[in-house]
Write a protein that holds these residues in place. Structure first.
Motif, PDB file in Angstrom:
ATOM      1  N   ASP A   3       0.827  -1.198   0.000  1.00 61.15           N
ATOM      2  CA  ASP A   3       0.000   0.000   0.000  1.00 61.15           C
ATOM      3  C   ASP A   3       0.861   1.246   0.000  1.00 61.15           C
ATOM      4  OD1 ASP A   3      -2.281  -1.599   2.297  1.00 61.15           O
ATOM      5  OD2 ASP A   3      -2.293  -1.546   0.101  1.00 61.15           O
ATOM      6  N   LYS A   4       0.330   2.298  -0.601  1.00 63.22           N
ATOM      7  CA  LYS A   4       1.018   3.578  -0.590  1.00 63.22           C
ATOM      8  C   LYS A   4       0.996   4.151   0.827  1.00 63.22           C
ATOM      9  CE  LYS A   4       1.925   4.043  -5.051  1.00 63.22           C
ATOM     10  NZ  LYS A   4       3.311   4.134  -5.573  1.00 63.22           N
ATOM     11  N   LEU A   5       2.054   4.826   1.196  1.00 66.94           N
ATOM     12  CA  LEU A   5       2.126   5.441   2.516  1.00 66.94           C
ATOM     13  C   LEU A   5       1.086   6.542   2.644  1.00 66.94           C
ATOM     14  CD1 LEU A   5       5.996   5.750   2.834  1.00 66.94           C
ATOM     15  CD2 LEU A   5       4.529   4.165   4.081  1.00 66.94           C
ATOM     16  N   SER A   6       0.586   6.735   3.863  1.00 60.16           N
ATOM     17  CA  SER A   6      -0.435   7.761   4.096  1.00 60.16           C
ATOM     18  C   SER A   6       0.073   9.149   3.745  1.00 60.16           C
ATOM     19  CB  SER A   6      -0.871   7.723   5.566  1.00 60.16           C
ATOM     20  OG  SER A   6      -1.443   6.471   5.877  1.00 60.16           O
ATOM     21  N   THR A   7       1.340   9.425   4.057  1.00 63.40           N
ATOM     22  CA  THR A   7       1.912  10.733   3.715  1.00 63.40           C
ATOM     23  C   THR A   7       1.912  10.935   2.211  1.00 63.40           C
ATOM     24  OG1 THR A   7       3.338  10.589   5.667  1.00 63.40           O
ATOM     25  CG2 THR A   7       3.938  12.216   3.978  1.00 63.40           C
ATOM     26  N   ILE A  57      -1.739   9.906  11.159  1.00 57.72           N
ATOM     27  CA  ILE A  57      -0.535   9.184  10.721  1.00 57.72           C
ATOM     28  C   ILE A  57       0.378   8.942  11.911  1.00 57.72           C
ATOM     29  CG2 ILE A  57       1.524   9.299   9.261  1.00 57.72           C
ATOM     30  CD1 ILE A  57      -0.087  10.982   7.295  1.00 57.72           C
ATOM     31  N   GLU A  58       0.558   9.980  12.735  1.00 60.43           N
ATOM     32  CA  GLU A  58       1.391   9.819  13.919  1.00 60.43           C
ATOM     33  C   GLU A  58       0.783   8.802  14.883  1.00 60.43           C
ATOM     34  OE1 GLU A  58       3.620  14.158  14.268  1.00 60.43           O
ATOM     35  OE2 GLU A  58       1.727  13.840  15.322  1.00 60.43           O
ATOM     36  N   LYS A  59      -0.536   8.786  15.003  1.00 65.70           N
ATOM     37  CA  LYS A  59      -1.197   7.813  15.878  1.00 65.70           C
ATOM     38  C   LYS A  59      -0.955   6.384  15.404  1.00 65.70           C
ATOM     39  CE  LYS A  59      -3.371   9.335  19.532  1.00 65.70           C
ATOM     40  NZ  LYS A  59      -2.954   8.829  20.872  1.00 65.70           N
ATOM     41  N   LYS A  66       3.953   1.306  20.417  1.00 68.20           N
ATOM     42  CA  LYS A  66       3.207   1.090  21.664  1.00 68.20           C
ATOM     43  C   LYS A  66       3.350   2.294  22.612  1.00 68.20           C
ATOM     44  CE  LYS A  66       3.480  -3.987  21.603  1.00 68.20           C
ATOM     45  NZ  LYS A  66       4.139  -4.131  20.304  1.00 68.20           N
ATOM     46  N   THR A  67       3.218   3.490  22.038  1.00 69.85           N
ATOM     47  CA  THR A  67       3.270   4.715  22.828  1.00 69.85           C
ATOM     48  C   THR A  67       1.898   5.375  22.839  1.00 69.85           C
ATOM     49  OG1 THR A  67       3.902   6.061  20.911  1.00 69.85           O
ATOM     50  CG2 THR A  67       5.683   5.095  22.218  1.00 69.85           C
ATOM     51  N   ASN A  68       1.756   6.358  23.696  1.00 70.67           N
ATOM     52  CA  ASN A  68       0.517   7.129  23.714  1.00 70.67           C
ATOM     53  C   ASN A  68       0.410   7.986  22.457  1.00 70.67           C
ATOM     54  OD1 ASN A  68      -1.917   8.096  24.928  1.00 70.67           O
ATOM     55  ND2 ASN A  68      -0.831   9.969  25.471  1.00 70.67           N
ATOM     56  N   HIS A  69       1.554   8.578  22.064  1.00 70.47           N
ATOM     57  CA  HIS A  69       1.629   9.316  20.805  1.00 70.47           C
ATOM     58  C   HIS A  69       3.091   9.431  20.402  1.00 70.47           C
ATOM     59  CE1 HIS A  69      -0.491  11.808  17.784  1.00 70.47           C
ATOM     60  NE2 HIS A  69       0.692  12.394  17.645  1.00 70.47           N
ATOM     61  N   THR A  70       3.343   9.424  19.095  1.00 67.31           N
ATOM     62  CA  THR A  70       4.688   9.606  18.566  1.00 67.31           C
ATOM     63  C   THR A  70       4.655  10.762  17.581  1.00 67.31           C
ATOM     64  OG1 THR A  70       5.433   7.326  18.898  1.00 67.31           O
ATOM     65  CG2 THR A  70       6.494   8.573  17.139  1.00 67.31           C
TER      66      THR A  70
END
Length: 442
Positions: A3-7, A57-59, A66-70
C-alpha cells in the motif's frame, strides 16, 4: 509494502486538477533541469501540511511503538531535546543530567532557565548506581532527570533500576535515545528506553533506521505524566510553519520498513555478523580488541595496547574501511542493516591484517579513562552566563577561575567540555588548547 504510505497519499491528492499555482514554493512542485534531483522530488515538496493534519498518521506510528503518541520531527533529535527541555521548564528548576549530554541539552537549559546537576561519574556515561546516588544526595532539590542513553559509543546502563527509582520518588524521567533508535528492531528490544516507564523518549531516525538526515521522533510513552497538548505546545516553539514533506515521507517509510519482517531480519543479521567479528577479535588479545562495555549489538569500539585510536583508524582507512570516529582511546565502528555479507567479510580480513601489523609493536599506555570525566563547578545558571551583558574575550590560559559565557564542545559526539556558567579550572587547561579564545563574565 504494497500500500502507498499515508503521507504519500496526502501529497498526491492535493488539488490534482489545479492548472495554475499562484503560491509558494517557487518551484510549484515542478522540477527544472537538475544534475542532482528528479522531478518527483519537487512534486513531494508540495503542499505544506499542518501538524494536526498528520495526527492520524502519527497515531498509527504510535501503535507500532506502543506509545501514547509519537510526534514526527523534521529538525533532528536536537529539536526533540529542545522540546524536552521546554517541557521540563514548565514545573522544574533543577534537573539532573550526565556528563555525556549533547550540547543541545545545554542549549535547552539556557532557553528554559534550568539549573543542571551533573551526575558525578567515573566516565562520561554514568552507571545506574551513580545516577541513583546523585539523585539520593540531591534530595528534593532535583525533581527531574534527562539521561542520554545509550552513550554515543554504545555503552548502556540499567534503565530499569533508574526508572523504578524515578517512579518511586516522583522524578520526571526523560531519555535522549538518539543513539539507540534501532533498539526496538533488534532481538534485544528490551534495551530500548521504550521498554521502561518514562515520560518522554527522543529518537534520531537518520542515524540507524535509514531515513533522511534531520528526521527524528518524540515518543510520549503510555506511562508519561506529560500530556499530548503540552508536547504540541512546546513543539510549536521549535517547528517551522512549512515542514518538509520529503522528510515526513522519509520518516513514515523508514519506520514501516523497520517494523517489517524483511528489514527486521536484516537488523538481526547485522547484529549476528557483529558478534562474529567479536569472536574473531577474541583471538587477538589486547593487540586488537573491543570494549566489552559497549552493549549496542551494532557497534564495535576497537582499541589496542600497541597504538592509539587514531593510528588504528588510519590503518583501517588504508584498507578501505572508514569508521564513525576515532580518538586516542579507540575507534568506533557502526554497522547497519545496509551492510552486506561482503562488507563483513572485508572487515574481518582487514581486522586480521591490522592485528598482524600491530602485533610487532611494543605495548604502551595510550589513554587515561578518566580524562574526559569531571564535575563541573557551576557558578551560575547557564542562562545567566549565556546572556551576560558584561563579558570579555580572553585566552583560556588567562581565564582560569573565571566563569564561561559560551560552550566548547568535542565533536563527535558534540559533548561540551565547557559550558556557560561553569568555572574554568585546571581540568580545562589540561585538555583544551591554552590559546583557545573564550568569553567570560566580568
Amino acid at each position: 509494502m504494497n500500500d502507498k504510505l499515508s503521507t504519500y497519499k496526502m501529497i498526491a491528492s492535493y488539488y490534482p486538477d489545479v492548472k495554475v499555482r499562484l503560491h509558494t514554493p517557487a518551484h510549484q512542485g515542478v522540477g527544472r533541469e537538475s544534475e542532482y534531483f528528479s522531478d518527483r522530488i519537487y512534486a513531494y515538496d508540495l503542499p505544506f501540511f499542518n501538524r494536526n493534519e498528520f495526527y492520524d498518521i502519527e497515531k498509527s506510528i504510535a501503535e507500532l511503538y506502543k506509545t501514547n503518541h509519537t510526534f514526527f520531527l523534521t529538525g533532528g533529535a536536537t529539536q526533540g531535546i529542545l522540546v524536552a527541555c521546554t517541557l521540563l521548564g514548565r514545573k522544574h528548576r533543577k534537573v539532573a543530567i550526565g556528563l555525556n549530554s549533547h550540547l543541545s541539552v545545554i542549549h535547552g537549559f539556557i532557553m528554559a532557565g534550568l539549573d543542571p546537576l551533573f551526575i558525578p561519574s567515573f566516565s562520561l556515561m554514568p552507571t545506574a548506581a551513580e545516577v541513583i546516588q546523585a539523585l539520593e544526595t540531591a534530595g528534593s532539590e532535583v525533581t527531574a532527570l534527562l539521561l542520554t542513553y545509550p552513550s554515543y559509543d554504545g555503552i548502556i546502563t540499567d534503565l530499569s533500576s533508574i526508572s523504578k527509582y524515578c517512579r518511586e520518588k516522583n522524578i520526571e524521567f526523560i531519555i535522549d535515545e538518539a543513539h539507540g533508535t534501532h533498539f526496538p528492531f533488534l532481538e534485544e528490544e528490551t534495551l530500548s528506553a521504550l521498554a521502561q516507564e518514562s515520560d518522554l523518549v527522543i529518537h534520531s531516525l537518520h542515524k540507524f533506521v535509514g531515513s533522511l538526515v534531520q528526521t527524528a521522533l518524540v515518543h510520549l510513552p503510555k506511562t508519561s505524566k506529560i500530556t499530548e497538548d503540552e508536547v504540541i505546545t512546546a513543539l510549536s516553539v521549535f517547528e517551522t510553519t512549512s515542514r518538509s514533506n520529503l522528510l515526513l515521507l522519509s520518516i513514515e517509510e523508514a519506520i514501516h520498513l523497520a517494523f517489517g519482517n524483511e528489514r527486521k531480519s536484516l537488523f538481526h543479521k547485522a547484529a549476528q555478523k557483529c558478534q562474529e567479528l567479536r569472536y574473531l577479535l577474541d583471538n587477538f588479545g589486547n593487540v586488537l580488541t573491543y570494549d566489552a562495555e559497549v552493549r549496542d549489538p551494532l557497534k564495535l569500539f576497537l582499541y589496542s595496547d600497541r597504538a592509539t585510536g587514531e593510528e588504528i583508524a588510519a590503518l583501517l582507512l588504508e584498507r578501505g574501511v572508514d569508521c564513525e570516529y576515532s580518538n586516542k582511546k579507540g575507534v568506533l565502528s557502526i554497522f547497519s542493516f545496509q551492510n552486506t555479507d561482503d562488507d563483513f567479510a572485508h572487515v574481518a580480513t582487514v581486522l586480521e591484517q591490522v592485528y598482524k601489523t600491530l602485533d610487532d609493536r611494543e605495548t604502551g599506555q595510550f589513554f587515561d579513562e578518566r580524562i574526559l570525566a569531571r564535575t563541573p563547578v557551576m557558578r551560575c545558571l547557564p542562562r545567566e552566563a549565556f546572556f551576560a551583558s558584561t563579558r570579555k574575550k580572553v585566552s583560556l590560559e588567562e581565564a582560569k577561575g573565571m566563569v564561561s559565557c559560551n560552550s566548547i564542545k568535542k565533536i563527535p559526539p558534540c559533548v561540551p567540555v565547557l559550558i556557560p556558567g561553569e568555572e574554568i579550572t585546571d581540568w580545562h587547561l589540561e585538555r583544551i588548547m591554552p590559546d583557545t579564545l573564550v568569553e567570560v563574565m566580568t
